[in-house]
Design an enzyme around this catalytic site. Sequence first.
Site, short mmCIF file in Angstrom:
data_model
loop_
_atom_site.label_atom_id
_atom_site.label_comp_id
_atom_site.label_asym_id
_atom_site.label_seq_id
_atom_site.Cartn_x
_atom_site.Cartn_y
_atom_site.Cartn_z
N ASN A 97 5.38 -4.46 -13.47
CA ASN A 97 5.05 -4.39 -12.06
C ASN A 97 4.28 -5.67 -11.69
O ASN A 97 4.19 -6.59 -12.50
CB ASN A 97 4.22 -3.12 -11.78
CG ASN A 97 4.49 -2.58 -10.38
OD1 ASN A 97 4.46 -3.34 -9.40
ND2 ASN A 97 4.78 -1.30 -10.27
N LYS A 133 7.20 2.85 -15.68
CA LYS A 133 7.11 1.44 -15.30
C LYS A 133 5.69 0.95 -15.53
O LYS A 133 4.74 1.46 -14.94
CB LYS A 133 7.51 1.26 -13.83
CG LYS A 133 7.50 -0.20 -13.41
CD LYS A 133 8.08 -0.37 -12.03
CE LYS A 133 8.06 -1.81 -11.60
NZ LYS A 133 8.55 -1.96 -10.23
N CYS A 138 -0.19 2.79 -9.60
CA CYS A 138 -0.88 3.41 -8.47
C CYS A 138 -2.38 3.54 -8.76
O CYS A 138 -2.78 3.76 -9.90
CB CYS A 138 -0.32 4.80 -8.19
SG CYS A 138 1.40 4.77 -7.77
N GLY A 187 10.80 -8.93 -13.33
CA GLY A 187 9.80 -9.97 -13.08
C GLY A 187 10.43 -11.34 -13.02
O GLY A 187 10.86 -11.88 -14.05
N GLY A 219 0.81 -1.23 0.00
CA GLY A 219 0.00 0.00 0.00
C GLY A 219 0.83 1.27 0.00
O GLY A 219 0.46 2.26 0.65
N ASN A 262 5.88 5.00 -11.22
CA ASN A 262 5.12 3.80 -10.87
C ASN A 262 3.68 4.00 -11.34
O ASN A 262 2.88 4.63 -10.64
CB ASN A 262 5.21 3.58 -9.36
CG ASN A 262 4.35 2.42 -8.89
OD1 ASN A 262 3.68 1.76 -9.69
ND2 ASN A 262 4.36 2.17 -7.60
N GLY A 290 13.71 -7.94 -7.90
CA GLY A 290 12.72 -7.59 -6.88
C GLY A 290 12.64 -8.60 -5.76
O GLY A 290 13.46 -8.62 -4.83
N THR A 291 11.66 -9.49 -5.85
CA THR A 291 11.37 -10.46 -4.79
C THR A 291 12.60 -11.24 -4.34
O THR A 291 12.72 -11.58 -3.16
CB THR A 291 10.26 -11.42 -5.29
OG1 THR A 291 9.11 -10.64 -5.62
CG2 THR A 291 9.89 -12.45 -4.25
C1 LIG Z 1 6.94 -6.23 -1.36
C2 LIG Z 1 6.97 -5.54 -2.68
C3 LIG Z 1 6.86 -4.16 -2.74
C4 LIG Z 1 6.88 -3.48 -3.97
N1 LIG Z 1 6.80 -2.12 -4.00
C5 LIG Z 1 6.87 -1.47 -5.20
C6 LIG Z 1 6.88 -0.05 -5.25
O1 LIG Z 1 6.85 0.64 -4.22
N2 LIG Z 1 6.91 0.55 -6.47
C7 LIG Z 1 6.98 -0.17 -7.65
O2 LIG Z 1 7.03 0.41 -8.74
N3 LIG Z 1 7.03 -1.54 -7.62
C8 LIG Z 1 6.97 -2.18 -6.43
N4 LIG Z 1 7.03 -3.55 -6.41
C9 LIG Z 1 7.14 -4.30 -7.69
C10 LIG Z 1 8.58 -4.70 -8.00
O3 LIG Z 1 9.41 -3.57 -8.13
C11 LIG Z 1 8.64 -5.56 -9.29
O4 LIG Z 1 8.15 -4.79 -10.38
C12 LIG Z 1 7.82 -6.82 -9.20
O5 LIG Z 1 7.87 -7.37 -7.90
C13 LIG Z 1 8.24 -7.90 -10.21
O6 LIG Z 1 9.60 -8.25 -10.03
P1 LIG Z 1 10.08 -9.54 -9.14
O7 LIG Z 1 9.31 -10.72 -9.66
O8 LIG Z 1 11.55 -9.62 -9.35
O9 LIG Z 1 9.72 -9.23 -7.73
C14 LIG Z 1 7.01 -4.23 -5.18
C15 LIG Z 1 7.13 -5.63 -5.11
C16 LIG Z 1 7.13 -6.28 -3.90
C17 LIG Z 1 7.27 -7.78 -3.88
#
Ligand SMILES: Cc1cc2nc3c(=O)[nH]c(=O)nc-3n(C[C@H](O)[C@H](O)[C@H](O)COP(=O)(O)O)c2cc1C
Length: 304
Positions: A193, A166, A131, A245, A73, A128, A267-268
């Site tokens: 995202n 993004k 939103c 991703g 959030g 981002n 990311g994750t």
């Molecule tokens: C816990 C969490 C918080 C995230 N917060 C944001 C954020 O604040 N802004 C944003 O653009 N993406 C956010 N993301 C998305 C990641 O930057 C990324 O685009 C997405 O998780 C896919 O990549 P991954 O599979 O490597 O995690 C968040 C992802 C996770 C898991």
Amino acid sequence: MAVNLQVALGRLRLPNPVMVAAGTFGYGVEYRDLVDLTRLGAIVTKSLTLAPRMGNPPPRVAETPAGMLNTIGLQNDGVDAFLLETLPRLREYGVPIIVSVAGETLEEYVQVAAKVSRAEGVAALELNLSCPNQARGGMEFGVSAELTAQVVAAVRRAADLPLIAKLTPNLGDLTPVAQAAVDAGADALSLINTLLGVAVDAQTRRFRLSSKVGGLSGPAVKPIAQYHFWRVRQALPNTPLIGVGGISTPDDALEYILLGAHAVQIGTANYVQPTTALEILDGIHNYLQQHGFESLDALRGLVG
Ligand SMILES: Cc1cc2nc3c(=O)[nH]c(=O)nc-3n(C[C@H](O)[C@H](O)[C@H](O)COP(=O)(O)O)c2cc1C
């Protein structure tokens, strides 16, 4: 053989293509004792809003097969606190800083971006577009090409920094949105995202997340992310793209580069092992050396 890992995404120059993704690495400074921040291609900050936000109530994360759902959030300190307290500390590491900009209204995006663009030591902005849009009942800005164009164009006018849009994957075809973002002035695109999802707990007979709906990420999303990436690559062959991703190994990152990525974001995987981005960087370096590629340019887009 010497290997050159530098990349240029329009005006944005990075020492290497491996960044940490928004929201998965705090503001960066939190990791200074665990990760050599100076080696990262860039740090993308967690998304910043105009005012500080507490985010959603717990539970905010749920593990899924080969991934996770989150509903953080947009918890963050607010742009003013970031600029005053965090940015000066982060600047000391000399790593390119990409500030992720969020907003629930077009004006909020513009105000956050304008404040950041007046600060010193920011390499680029990442918008981002996932939103919730207050004026349209919480619909993500990025599902509409028209809204995307409006946000990108308004931020472009307000901030003189390289601009990355993004994209959200939560629509069938990302290419019209991608095209709209570039036409409105985005220098580069990052995709994707998180994907909307829910998880139910059969034992408690409740949703696993407080907000019911969350965003799916992690290895489970990689084929979907690469599908969207490949389609956008075909539609916009001259736009620098950042693959995001499901990246947790060097091969995952190389796959995106082969599909045409200029850079990648992790990311994750940072939650599993905070040093993943550096291990991926070393893996890319070794791959180039072993296979006789002098730079990423020679590898980029070989699979098309
Ligand atoms: C816990 C969490 C918080 C995230 N917060 C944001 C954020 O604040 N802004 C944003 O653009 N993406 C956010 N993301 C998305 C990641 O930057 C990324 O685009 C997405 O998780 C896919 O990549 P991954 O599979 O490597 O995690 C968040 C992802 C996770 C898991």
